[in-house]
Design an enzyme around this catalytic site. Structure first.
Site, PDB file in Angstrom:
ATOM      1  N   HIS A 117     -21.069   7.638  -5.634  1.00 39.07           N
ATOM      2  CA  HIS A 117     -21.580   6.452  -4.941  1.00 39.07           C
ATOM      3  C   HIS A 117     -20.864   6.122  -3.626  1.00 39.07           C
ATOM      4  O   HIS A 117     -20.282   5.068  -3.462  1.00 39.07           O
ATOM      5  CB  HIS A 117     -21.540   5.239  -5.878  1.00 39.07           C
ATOM      6  CG  HIS A 117     -22.338   5.446  -7.130  1.00 39.07           C
ATOM      7  ND1 HIS A 117     -22.367   4.527  -8.127  1.00 39.07           N
ATOM      8  CD2 HIS A 117     -23.145   6.466  -7.524  1.00 39.07           C
ATOM      9  CE1 HIS A 117     -23.152   4.962  -9.111  1.00 39.07           C
ATOM     10  NE2 HIS A 117     -23.638   6.149  -8.751  1.00 39.07           N
ATOM     11  N   GLN A 160     -20.700  13.526  -5.057  1.00 44.37           N
ATOM     12  CA  GLN A 160     -21.803  13.021  -4.235  1.00 44.37           C
ATOM     13  C   GLN A 160     -21.383  12.815  -2.783  1.00 44.37           C
ATOM     14  O   GLN A 160     -22.171  12.357  -1.968  1.00 44.37           O
ATOM     15  CB  GLN A 160     -22.330  11.707  -4.822  1.00 44.37           C
ATOM     16  CG  GLN A 160     -22.939  11.892  -6.191  1.00 44.37           C
ATOM     17  CD  GLN A 160     -23.312  10.576  -6.852  1.00 44.37           C
ATOM     18  OE1 GLN A 160     -22.965   9.491  -6.388  1.00 44.37           O
ATOM     19  NE2 GLN A 160     -24.015  10.677  -7.966  1.00 44.37           N
TER      20      GLN A 160
END
Length: 173
Positions: A104, A39
Site C-alpha cells: 500500500h 507493491q
C-alpha cells in the site's frame, strides 16, 4: 516534438513508447534510492501542467534507506527524449514515516484545473494509522507544483495535523 507514451515498470524502468506503438526506449536518470519490492517500485508518472513549455514530468516511487524501510516519494524532472534521460531531478515530496513492509504505497498523481498536484498514499498495511493526521499514511496530499504547501490546505497551521494533507483516513487510494 516527439509524442508517444511513458510507461512505468514497478521493477524500476521508465520506457518511452513511440507514436507507432512499437518503438520502446528506456529513459535513464531515475533516483538512486528507488527500491522496488512487494507493491512498491516505480509507480505513477504525469506531465506537469507546463509540460509543453518545460518538458517537466512528475513521478512517484517507493524509496528505501538501506535498512528495509521504505516510503512513497515524488520527484519532478525534465524529460529529454532526444537523450533518453531525465534531467534536473528534484525531490518535491517525501511521505513520512518510512516503514517496513511492501504493501500500500499508493500512488496516483493528478493535477487539478488550478494546477495543484494531488498525491494518493496508502496506509502501508497499518490500518489504524490511516486515521492519524500526524503522518502521511492513508492520506491524500495536495501541493503546489514545486512541492510547497498551498496556503489554503485544510490543516495548515494545525499543530496536530500535517500541512500537506488534504484528506486522510484512506486505506490505499
Amino acid at each position: 516534438g516527439e509524442q508517444g507514451y511513458l510507461i512505468t515498470e514497478r521493477g524500476g524502468r521508465l520506457l518511452h513508447l513511440g507514436e507507432d506503438g512499437v518503438t520502446r526506449r528506456e529513459i535513464t536518470g531515475l533516483p538512486d534510492d528507488l527500491a522496488p519490492g512487494g507493491q512498491g517500485g516505480l509507480l505513477d508518472i504525469v506531465p506537469g501542467p507546463d509540460y509543453s513549455r518545460t518538458q517537466r514530468v512528475y513521478f512517484s516511487y517507493s524509496a528505501g534507506n538501506g535498512r528495509g524501510k521504505r516510503n512513497t516519494q515524488v520527484a519532478r524532472a525534465v524529460l529529454d527524449l532526444e537523450q533518453q534521460q531525465l534531467r534536473y531531478l528534484e525531490m518535491i515530496f517525501t511521505a513520512r514515516p518510512k516503514v517496513d513492509g511492501g504493501r500500500h504505497f499508493g500512488s496516483r498523481l493528478i493535477f487539478d484545473p488550478q494546477g495543484y498536484l494531488f498525491i494518493t498514499l496508502g496506509e502501508r498495511g497499518r490500518k489504524n494509522q490511516a486515521q492519524n493526521p500526524r503522518n502521511h499514511l492513508g492520506a491524500l496530499v495536495r501541493l503546489n507544483p514545486d512541492g510547497s504547501v498551498p496556503a489554503d490546505n485544510p490543516f495548515v497551521g494545525d499543530p496536530g495535523r500535517r500541512d500537506e494533507i488534504y484528506s486522510y483516513g484512506h486505506r490505499n487510494i
